[in-house]
Design a protein around this motif. Structure first.
Motif, short mmCIF file in Angstrom:
data_model
loop_
_atom_site.label_atom_id
_atom_site.label_comp_id
_atom_site.label_asym_id
_atom_site.label_seq_id
_atom_site.Cartn_x
_atom_site.Cartn_y
_atom_site.Cartn_z
N UNK A 1 0.82 -1.22 0.00
CA UNK A 1 0.00 0.00 0.00
C UNK A 1 0.85 1.27 0.00
N UNK A 2 2.15 1.12 -0.19
CA UNK A 2 3.09 2.25 -0.27
C UNK A 2 3.04 3.14 0.98
N UNK A 3 3.25 2.49 2.14
CA UNK A 3 3.30 3.20 3.42
C UNK A 3 4.66 2.93 4.07
N UNK A 4 5.67 3.73 3.74
CA UNK A 4 7.03 3.46 4.24
C UNK A 4 7.13 3.49 5.76
N UNK A 5 6.35 4.32 6.44
CA UNK A 5 6.40 4.33 7.90
C UNK A 5 5.96 2.99 8.49
N UNK A 6 4.95 2.39 7.91
CA UNK A 6 4.48 1.08 8.35
C UNK A 6 5.54 0.01 8.10
N UNK A 7 6.23 0.12 6.98
CA UNK A 7 7.31 -0.82 6.66
C UNK A 7 8.44 -0.71 7.67
N UNK A 8 8.91 0.52 7.91
CA UNK A 8 10.03 0.72 8.84
C UNK A 8 9.67 0.33 10.26
N UNK A 9 8.49 0.72 10.70
CA UNK A 9 8.07 0.38 12.06
C UNK A 9 8.05 -1.14 12.25
N UNK A 10 7.57 -1.86 11.27
CA UNK A 10 7.47 -3.31 11.41
C UNK A 10 8.79 -4.02 11.15
N UNK A 11 9.70 -3.37 10.47
CA UNK A 11 11.06 -3.91 10.38
C UNK A 11 11.71 -3.87 11.77
N UNK A 12 11.51 -2.76 12.47
CA UNK A 12 12.03 -2.63 13.84
C UNK A 12 11.33 -3.63 14.76
N UNK A 13 10.01 -3.73 14.66
CA UNK A 13 9.27 -4.69 15.49
C UNK A 13 9.68 -6.13 15.20
N UNK A 14 9.99 -6.44 13.95
CA UNK A 14 10.45 -7.79 13.61
C UNK A 14 11.76 -8.10 14.34
N UNK A 15 12.67 -7.13 14.38
CA UNK A 15 13.93 -7.33 15.11
C UNK A 15 13.67 -7.52 16.60
N UNK A 16 12.77 -6.73 17.17
CA UNK A 16 12.42 -6.89 18.58
C UNK A 16 11.75 -8.22 18.86
N UNK A 17 10.93 -8.68 17.93
CA UNK A 17 10.27 -9.98 18.11
C UNK A 17 11.27 -11.12 18.04
N UNK A 18 12.27 -11.00 17.19
CA UNK A 18 13.33 -12.02 17.14
C UNK A 18 14.10 -12.02 18.46
N UNK A 19 14.38 -10.84 19.01
CA UNK A 19 15.02 -10.75 20.32
C UNK A 19 14.15 -11.41 21.38
N UNK A 20 12.85 -11.15 21.36
CA UNK A 20 11.92 -11.76 22.31
C UNK A 20 11.91 -13.28 22.21
N UNK A 21 11.97 -13.79 20.99
CA UNK A 21 12.02 -15.25 20.80
C UNK A 21 13.30 -15.81 21.42
#
Length: 188
Positions: free
Chosen positions: A50-70
């Motif tokens: 949907x061409x929303x770069x803020x959503x992409x960047x925010x979830x790239x950061x959240x993905x890294x945090x989720x990997x840390x949580x795992x």
């Protein structure tokens, strides 16, 4: 792709939030972060489509945090719990006192001497100078902390073993113990 991501993202995020908020132990919390990772990947995909770069960047950061949580809950915490469990098991055969993981004082099953479940230990109060456990707070009833009743059980009324805590009294005696207010526990 957009339709699939728009369904997976909120469903995965909701399930993951429920898993981690329920505090059902390190394994469930760790898998909650794995489900969060699926959600953040789906949200990121939705952001790309949907061409929303803020959503992409925010979830790239959240993905890294989720990997840390795992790693934290499925890797590191599991190793710590296994180490504590092995030490407790080995101590049963040792000539010295049998050991009990202190971390279980916030999650151990508490049973009466007649075998009936009294509830779960949720915390313990320990003397600062002596290092001795004064009492354990046991939660009975309720669902996910809602509607539960808290009761104080003095440490000298309990026996610890690998399976949890066993009270030196039967079920009816537990019901006669005074209820604790959630935010006001006894100092002595």
């Amino acid at each position: 792709m957009e339709s699939l991501a728009s369904w997976v993202a909120p469903v995965a995020t909701t399930i993951a939030a429920l898993m981690t908020a329920s505090n059902l132990g390190s394994r469930v919390t760790g898998w909650g972060f794995a489900v969060f990772l699926i959600g953040s990947i789906a949200w990121g995909t939705l952001g790309v489509v949907t061409d929303q770069p803020n959503l992409v960047w925010q979830n790239a950061i959240l993905s890294a945090l989720n990997i840390f949580g795992m790693w934290r809950w499925l890797g590191r915490q599991q190793q710590i719990e296994e180490g504590a469990g092995k030490a407790a098991a080995a101590s049963q055969a040792a000539p010295s006192e049998t050991l009990f993981p202190a971390s279980q004082l916030s999650s151990a099953e508490v049973t009466a001497n007649d075998g009936a479940s009294l509830g779960k230990a949720v915390d313990a109060m320990v003397g600062c100078a002596s290092g001795r456990i004064a009492y354990v707070v046991v939660a009975e009833g309720g669902v996910a902390g809602v509607g539960e009743t808290l009761r104080r059980v003095d440490w000298d009324q309990l026996a610890a073993d690998a399976d949890g805590l066993t009270a030196h009294f039967a079920t009816p005696a537990f019901a006669n113990l005074p209820k604790l207010e959630r935010d006001r526990w006894p100092a002595r």
